[in-house]
Design a protein around this motif. Structure first.
Motif, PDB file in Angstrom:
ATOM      1  N   THR A 145       0.919  -1.183  -0.091  1.00 19.24           N
ATOM      2  CA  THR A 145       0.111   0.001  -0.240  1.00 19.24           C
ATOM      3  C   THR A 145       1.054   1.303  -0.143  1.00 19.24           C
ATOM      4  OG1 THR A 145       0.063   0.024   2.492  1.00 19.24           O
ATOM      5  CG2 THR A 145      -1.915  -1.204   1.272  1.00 19.24           C
ATOM      6  N   PRO A 146       0.384   2.560  -0.370  1.00 19.35           N
ATOM      7  CA  PRO A 146       1.212   3.561  -0.607  1.00 19.35           C
ATOM      8  C   PRO A 146       1.747   3.949   0.795  1.00 19.35           C
ATOM      9  CG  PRO A 146      -0.887   3.988  -1.519  1.00 19.35           C
ATOM     10  CD  PRO A 146      -1.023   2.441  -0.991  1.00 19.35           C
ATOM     11  N   GLY A 147       3.076   3.880   0.846  1.00 20.77           N
ATOM     12  CA  GLY A 147       3.818   4.278   2.207  1.00 20.77           C
ATOM     13  C   GLY A 147       3.953   3.135   3.092  1.00 20.77           C
ATOM     14  N   MET A 148       3.418   2.027   2.744  1.00 18.99           N
ATOM     15  CA  MET A 148       3.584   0.816   3.812  1.00 18.99           C
ATOM     16  C   MET A 148       3.634  -0.310   3.115  1.00 18.99           C
ATOM     17  SD  MET A 148       3.937   0.006   7.183  1.00 18.99           S
ATOM     18  CE  MET A 148       3.094   1.599   7.717  1.00 18.99           C
ATOM     19  N   ALA A 169       8.300   0.716   6.694  1.00 20.73           N
ATOM     20  CA  ALA A 169       7.884   2.026   6.286  1.00 20.73           C
ATOM     21  C   ALA A 169       8.653   2.688   5.380  1.00 20.73           C
ATOM     22  CB  ALA A 169       7.782   2.944   7.664  1.00 20.73           C
ATOM     23  N   GLU A 170       8.080   2.922   4.419  1.00 23.59           N
ATOM     24  CA  GLU A 170       8.756   3.826   3.285  1.00 23.59           C
ATOM     25  C   GLU A 170       9.080   5.275   3.612  1.00 23.59           C
ATOM     26  OE1 GLU A 170       8.142   2.468  -1.144  1.00 23.59           O
ATOM     27  OE2 GLU A 170       5.879   2.670  -0.215  1.00 23.59           O
ATOM     28  N   VAL A 171      10.317   5.777   2.984  1.00 23.08           N
ATOM     29  CA  VAL A 171      10.693   7.173   3.063  1.00 23.08           C
ATOM     30  C   VAL A 171      10.692   7.739   1.616  1.00 23.08           C
ATOM     31  CG1 VAL A 171      13.003   6.477   3.422  1.00 23.08           C
ATOM     32  CG2 VAL A 171      12.260   8.581   4.010  1.00 23.08           C
ATOM     33  N   ASP A 172      10.526   8.987   1.348  1.00 19.49           N
ATOM     34  CA  ASP A 172      10.504   9.535   0.070  1.00 19.49           C
ATOM     35  C   ASP A 172      11.890  10.364   0.165  1.00 19.49           C
ATOM     36  OD1 ASP A 172       8.235   8.837  -0.918  1.00 19.49           O
ATOM     37  OD2 ASP A 172       7.145  10.509  -0.029  1.00 19.49           O
ATOM     38  N   ARG A 176      12.469   2.704  -4.510  1.00 27.39           N
ATOM     39  CA  ARG A 176      11.672   2.625  -3.136  1.00 27.39           C
ATOM     40  C   ARG A 176      12.784   2.569  -1.751  1.00 27.39           C
ATOM     41  NH1 ARG A 176       6.448  -1.210  -3.790  1.00 27.39           N
ATOM     42  NH2 ARG A 176       5.706   0.182  -2.157  1.00 27.39           N
ATOM     43  N   ARG A 215      12.781   2.691   5.530  1.00 24.74           N
ATOM     44  CA  ARG A 215      13.200   3.295   6.808  1.00 24.74           C
ATOM     45  C   ARG A 215      13.546   2.236   7.761  1.00 24.74           C
ATOM     46  NH1 ARG A 215      10.123   7.073   7.616  1.00 24.74           N
ATOM     47  NH2 ARG A 215       8.722   6.065   9.451  1.00 24.74           N
TER      48      ARG A 215
END
Length: 237
Positions: free
Chosen positions: A16-19, A36-39, A46, A49
């Motif tokens: 899912t977006p960001g996760m 947990a994604e980080v931009d 991708r 973190r």
């Protein structure tokens, strides 16, 4: 831990977006690893973190939800998965079959020294375990080793003692200790049998020629000052 030493976990993956989410649900527990994604501007791949992991119990849930048993955060998915494998194997009865997902992690513990030790090969053998006491001293306990979840047990003729591995400074298989002691105290010419040595009798030796040529046998003789100096008395019987 090599992936080949344990059965792969049947993860269900959700993106899912960001996760990022990996789930493993059985009749007994629910496991989740969340990435947990980080931009990062200018980076077209991708980045994650950290990976938060948790094990929740379904056998005794809390208000209809999995009861949290253990959780943590890891810098990589592989490390998070390693923690999950180890805790599931130690939290649940081996008869439920989850040790196959852990491999040697089911028997790997962190000692008080920070050392990680796999005691799988010691289980069922006579061991000497040095335990750190509150006053800073150590006590050595001996007995046959077994593992019960997060605890070790030592069984001897008098009692069964439970030990927390995080209080242990050292564990040694007693048979290995004896073998090393014999190697240290035995003369280099020791044949490995009784009190026989691969040498000819010489002045000062209390032995007599052995049955085989080039051997000297000390059976029934006093301690030999040439071949048996420093040898423990129980090895002269």
């Amino acid at each position: 831990m090599s992936a080949g030493l344990a059965e792969p976990i049947p993860w269900v993956y959700t993106d899912t977006p960001g996760m990022l989410l990996w789930s493993w649900v059985t009749d007994h527990f629910s496991v989740r690893i969340r990435g947990a994604e980080v931009d990062e501007p200018g980076i077209d791949r991708r980045l994650v973190r950290s990976y938060a992991w948790e094990v929740g119990d379904l056998m005794r849930p809390h208000q209809g939800m999995p009861r949290l048993l253990v959780e943590g955060t890891s810098p990589s998915f592989d490390e998070a998965e390693m923690h999950v494998r180890e805790h599931v194997a130690k939290l649940y009865d081996p008869r439920l079959g989850y040790r196959r997902f852990a491999g040697p992690l089911a028997f790997t513990f962190t000692l008080s020294t920070g050392e990680r030790v796999d005691v799988g090969e010691f289980i069922g053998t006579s061991c000497a375990v040095s335990v750190l006491l509150p006053d800073g001293s150590e006590r050595t306990i001996t007995g046959d080793l077994d593992v019960a979840g997060y605890l070790w047990t030592l069984m001897n003729a008098d009692e069964i003692i439970e030990i927390r591995p995080e209080h242990v400074t050292r564990i040694t298989n007693r048979s290995e200790v004896v073998e090393r002691a014999v190697e240290i105290t035995r003369n280099a010419s020791y044949s490995g049998f009784g009190r026989m040595y691969d040498e000819d009798p010489r002045p000062g030796c209390t032995g007599r020629p052995g049955f085989a040529t080039g051997t000297v046998d000390h059976a029934g003789a006093p301690r030999c000052p040439i071949h048996e100096t420093g040898l423990p008395d129980h090895l002269l019987a």
